[in-house]
Design an enzyme around this catalytic site. Structure first.
Site, PDB file in Angstrom:
ATOM      1  N   ASP A 333       0.856  -1.167   0.000  1.00 38.72           N
ATOM      2  CA  ASP A 333       0.000   0.000   0.000  1.00 38.72           C
ATOM      3  C   ASP A 333       0.907   1.236   0.000  1.00 38.72           C
ATOM      4  OD1 ASP A 333      -2.328   1.450   0.121  1.00 38.72           O
ATOM      5  OD2 ASP A 333      -2.521   1.321   2.289  1.00 38.72           O
ATOM      6  N   ASP A 638      -3.695  -1.439   5.565  1.00 40.51           N
ATOM      7  CA  ASP A 638      -4.245  -1.019   6.849  1.00 40.51           C
ATOM      8  C   ASP A 638      -5.761  -0.933   6.838  1.00 40.51           C
ATOM      9  OD1 ASP A 638      -4.477   1.128   5.176  1.00 40.51           O
ATOM     10  OD2 ASP A 638      -3.387   2.546   6.434  1.00 40.51           O
ATOM     11  N   ASP A 642      -7.939  -3.780   2.277  1.00 38.04           N
ATOM     12  CA  ASP A 642      -6.724  -4.577   2.130  1.00 38.04           C
ATOM     13  C   ASP A 642      -6.862  -5.990   2.691  1.00 38.04           C
ATOM     14  OD1 ASP A 642      -5.079  -2.426   1.078  1.00 38.04           O
ATOM     15  OD2 ASP A 642      -5.167  -1.565   3.083  1.00 38.04           O
ATOM     16  N   GLU A 707      26.674 -41.954  15.780  1.00 41.39           N
ATOM     17  CA  GLU A 707      25.749 -42.772  16.574  1.00 41.39           C
ATOM     18  C   GLU A 707      25.507 -44.127  15.913  1.00 41.39           C
ATOM     19  OE1 GLU A 707      23.146 -39.059  18.487  1.00 41.39           O
ATOM     20  OE2 GLU A 707      22.324 -40.273  16.864  1.00 41.39           O
ATOM     21  N   THR A 737      22.776 -33.304  25.217  1.00 46.15           N
ATOM     22  CA  THR A 737      23.929 -32.441  24.935  1.00 46.15           C
ATOM     23  C   THR A 737      23.755 -31.596  23.682  1.00 46.15           C
ATOM     24  OG1 THR A 737      25.052 -34.224  23.739  1.00 46.15           O
ATOM     25  CG2 THR A 737      25.467 -34.043  26.099  1.00 46.15           C
ATOM     26  N   ASP A 738      22.976 -32.063  22.702  1.00 45.99           N
ATOM     27  CA  ASP A 738      22.819 -31.322  21.446  1.00 45.99           C
ATOM     28  C   ASP A 738      21.865 -30.137  21.542  1.00 45.99           C
ATOM     29  OD1 ASP A 738      24.636 -32.647  19.943  1.00 45.99           O
ATOM     30  OD2 ASP A 738      23.203 -33.664  18.631  1.00 45.99           O
TER      31      ASP A 738
END
Length: 915
Positions: A333, A638, A642, A707, A737-738
């Site tokens: 706008d 606004d 719109d 892992e 821990t991560d």
């Protein structure tokens, strides 16, 4: 009557008033109280109803039913079937905590944006039973006769019955910043809502007064129809939600493939029993599912929301944060977003000279003059006319940071502020020249006249449109002297006005006439033989910071398309001035757009384009067409006009200060300062959030290979080497821990140049080849070698290969602890390495991200707790390490960081060579 409820108000504009009365079964005396009550039952209250919203329960459940959340629920079930109750409980607890946190964040954001939705005034003056009555505006019905006063919000779509100097601010519907003049006589006007004898609900009377008959009320008004169009739209799935779903499918497929592979290997290679192989495979599936990803994404988005709030952008939905970073087009706008929404006089044209008006004073021929009222007769008179022929009051702000309150029209307010810059004493001037009479502004004359008395002398002050005023002027004030107005003078005046109009500026002409007492009572005799004084030239100026914001968008390959209800000339002038488009840009009006096919519109959208005088459904159409072209669209606004486009856009951005509640309700983000520059800052934050999600995705995934490596060792040794890492230890990494270092990565600042890159491709994925290679072929591979090596180092210190490896006991627990500890120390290096993609972490500051440093300290303390607290040793199968093993661990992070720095240096050198 039932059909009249949904018939557009504009359809009644050309009908004879008698016919309107007949259709609504009313008269100039209004309705009876009994009839009004009957109609209130038929039509319902005169209120804007909110769309049906999801219940809080459904909103709560939504946070536990995403694909990633479902994957975690299934992971817990798998762990339960594998006989790992603690793991199942831990995974489910993480899912519950994450879902509750997400619900709380979104609920808090929604609560912050739920304002009082008082779309209509609280009370209205109506004629009932032939008498004036004050009623609640919600009780107004079609056929009611009601009055309008300056400053009133208008309660219904209505046809004017009488009007005196009525000007209506229709910006909530049209986006046009200048009030429209309204008269009883019908004139079609330019664009929708422009009929001169129709007023609309939700607009405001800026000046004058009127009486009108209500045509439509509540949801049948244009205001209500737009709100309903917004409410009927289905919410879009954000790009991030789609991408997380895609990522979940990728991870699920990867985990299942790994599980099936390990199940087959366990049976045919290790010769495990089927039941034991199945449990082993289930453990591997759980190991490959990043249980910490979803809460980390949620918390990262929440941090983005908090950072955006500090930059005046309130985000209602967490996923919207990242969508901003993908934005390719902003449909903006004009009024209040690109401009200040404050009409300001910036030029004064007098026959003798021209001034440029700035915040510093009056500029004449490049020189700033601290002009004070009383120094020049012609300029003094122009300022005098500006403030005395004026019905607007400007109240000073109550406190610092607030705006002045305008009671009247923005145009007249600009004239008062102009005079204040010259230190004109308005109260003294009004006392000296009291107003005797007024001929109000109307759309036919296009001027306003006031008559004042000054020590026995009567004078008329006139202001209005130049074309009409110049036609009734016969003399001109030049260098303080009155002389005849010549054809050459007229040409000069018109040429100056044309130059201003070409720049999108609005001119207002000033004139006066000295009167005798007899002429003062008749409008026709007063408004002739005027003395032309000069022009005040004004515009709604661009925001000062808009120029840098637009340049930043262009550098980031983000296109800006102005879509406004304002005139074509003004729209193009502003767009060109602030650099949105070049002077060659095409301007498409709402009338032209209505005649364009979709193919023509798509072609037009491929080039520089500005939309002016557009209706609400047309803005919606523009956004929809851009989305069909593969664009990620942010739309600002606004007004009620719109709201449909805000709802349809990928990101709807409403104004918090001047925005209507319908617009705020439809939007995904609200700007608390109504500033376009805040959108650009939010887009930068959105890009940063996406980049950070990729960073901690890389960080979380790179631990998967180390892992899984112990299980590979176990399988390929055919069970000879006991499992180097237990499932509970894997969970320690994924959920223990991560987590904090990953959250620290989510708070990482923008890398240099992030807004100089184009938006990411629409088909780009979070998990791309670069991340897969770095996670598994670089970071993960190194960590897998080091962690598995650490396991054998500890076994060697415990006497292997002379002593057989036992699958239980202190030595075994110490070896698995070493594997776990090595993964953690590799992750310490990874947390630092993942902070940047190409920039040196040493340059951005090794210790500049305190959350990552805090996370690293936490994971070291957690490792100590697992090793030295007896109760935790039992649960996690851990044992204390020795001095030699600690030396091995401490030697890991620094070389890994330096190796990665060397790799990034090579990338930067290669990129520089390609330029």
């Amino acid at each position: 009557m039932a059909q009249q409820k949904i018939k557009a108000a504009g359809m009644y504009a050309e009908q004879p008033l008698k016919q309107v009365y007949q259709q609504f079964k009313t008269s100039a005396a209004g309705l009876s109280s009994h009839e009004a009550q009957t109609r209130l039952t038929t039509y319902g209250p005169n209120t804007i109803q909110r769309g049906q919203r999801q219940s809080q329960f459904k909103l709560f459940i939504k946070n536990f039913t995403s694909l990633m959340a479902l994957l975690l629920w299934v992971s817990g079930v798998i762990a339960l079937f594998a006989g790992m109750l603690e793991l199942a409980i831990a995974i489910w607890a993480v899912n519950l905590i994450n879902g509750c946190f997400s619900f709380w964040q979104e609920h808090a954001a929604q609560k912050a944006t739920d304002s009082l939705r008082q779309m209509l005034p609280a009370y209205t003056q109506v004629l009932r039973d032939g008498q004036q009555q004050r009623i609640d505006a919600a009780e107004l019905v079609p056929g009611d006769i009601f009055t309008i006063q300056a400053g009133n919000s208008i309660s219904a779509d209505a046809r004017l019955l009488s009007a005196t100097g009525l000007q209506v601010d229709e910006s909530a519907l049209t986006g046009e910043s200048v009030p429209e003049s309204k008269t009883v006589a019908y004139q079609p006007g330019d664009g929708k809502f422009a009929e001169t004898n129709i007023v609309y609900a939700g607009t405001m009377a800026a000046s004058g007064n009127a009486q009108a008959v209500a045509l439509n009320t509540g949801m049948a008004t244009e205001f209500g129809q737009i709100a309903q169009l917004t409410q009927n739209q289905r919410p879009n799935i954000s790009p991030l939600q789609k991408e997380l779903n895609h990522l979940t499918q990728q991870i699920s497929l990867l985990a299942i493939l790994v599980g099936v592979l390990f199940f087959i290997l366990a049976i045919f290679f290790v010769h495990y029993p089927v039941a034991k192989s199945f449990i082993f495979a289930l453990g591997m599936i759980v190991a490959f599912i990043p249980e910490g990803l979803l809460p980390t994404v949620t918390l990262s988005l929440a941090q983005g929301v908090q950072r955006m709030a500090k930059k005046h952008a309130l985000v209602k939905d967490l996923a919207s944060v990242e969508t901003l970073g993908e934005t390719t087009v902003i449909c903006s706008d004009k009024t209040g977003t690109l401009t200040q929404n404050q009409m300001t006089v910036n030029h004064i044209w007098l026959p003798s000279r021209e001034y440029t008006v700035s915040g510093q004073g009056y500029v004449n021929n490049g020189q700033i003059e601290n002009y004070t009222f009383g120094q020049a007769a012609d300029l003094d008179l122009l300022l005098q006319i500006s403030v005395l022929n004026n019905n607007t009051t400007v109240k000073a702000p109550a406190s610092a940071g607030q705006q002045a309150k305008i009671l009247g029209t923005p145009t007249e307010a600009a004239l008062i502020i102009l005079a204040e810059k010259a230190q004109l004493d308005l109260p003294s001037l009004q006392a000296k020249l009291p107003r005797q009479q007024e001929f109000p502004f109307d759309s036919e004359r296009k001027r306003m006249t006031t008559i004042h008395r000054d020590h026995g002398q009567t004078v008329a002050y006139v202001k209005g449109a130049l074309d009409g005023l110049l036609a009734i002027s016969t003399t001109i004030l030049d260098h303080g002297q009155v002389r005849p107005l010549t054809a050459a003078d007229q040409q000069n005046i018109l040429a100056a006005d044309k130059q201003f109009a070409a720049k999108g500026l609005r001119s207002l002409a000033m004139a006066y006439r000295k009167l005798d007492a007899q002429a003062a009572s008749d409008q026709a005799s007063v408004e002739q033989q005027l003395t032309f004084v000069g022009l005040t030239v004004m515009a709604d100026p661009p925001r000062p910071e808009i120029y840098a914001a637009v340049a930043k968008c262009h550098a980031a390959n983000i296109r800006i398309i102005m879509v406004t209800g304002d005139s074509a000339l003004t729209a193009k002038s502003i767009a060109t001035k602030i650099g949105i488009t070049s002077d060659q840009a095409r301007v498409v009006t709402g009338t032209e757009l209505a005649q364009m096919s979709d193919a023509d519109l798509k072609t037009a959208l491929s080039a520089e384009l500005i939309f002016a005088r557009v209706a609400p459904e047309q803005k919606y159409r523009v956004v929809t067409m851009l989305q069909s072209m593969g664009e990620v669209v942010a739309s600002t606004g606004d007004g009620v006009n719109d709201a449909p486009a805000l709802k349809k856009a990928d990101i709807g951005v409403a104004m918090g200060m001047t925005g209507t509640d319908v617009a705020k309700d439809a939007a995904d983000m609200i700007l608390t300062d109504d500033n376009f520059a805040s959108i650009v800052a939010a887009i930068e934050e959105g890009r940063t959030v996406y980049s950070n999600i990729q960073k901690f995705l890389l960080y979380i995934l790179n631990s998967n290979l180390p892992e899984a490596a112990p299980s590979v060792v176990f399988l390929f040794s055919r069970g000879f080497v006991p499992l180097p890492l237990t499932v509970m230890q894997i969970l320690t990494v994924d959920l223990g821990t991560d987590m904090l270092p990953a959250l620290g990565l989510g708070a990482e600042r923008s890398e240099p140049g992030i807004m100089e890159q184009p938006p990411r491709a629409h088909n780009a994925h979070l998990l791309n080849r670069r991340i897969i290679w770095k996670a598994f072929g670089w970071y993960g591979l190194i960590a897998a070698i080091l962690s598995t090596g650490g396991y054998f180092v500890t076994n060697h210190l415990n006497g292997w290969p002379q002593a057989a490896l036992a699958a239980s006991g202190f030595d075994y627990r110490q070896a698995t602890t070493m594997t776990l500890a090595t993964i953690i120390f590799c992750q310490i290096a990874a947390a630092l390495n993942c902070r940047t993609q190409r920039s040196s972490v040493l340059k951005v500051g090794l210790f500049s991200n305190r959350k990552i440093i805090g996370g690293i300290i936490f994971e070291v303390f957690l490792l100590f707790a697992l090793m030295y607290i007896p109760e935790l040793q039992v649960i996690f199968n851990t044992a204390p390490l020795r001095g030699g093993e600690w030396l091995y661990l401490l030697a890991i992070p620094i070389p890994l960081v330096l190796i990665e720095e060397a790799r990034k240096y090579g990338l930067r050198r290669h990129a520089a060579a390609d330029r």
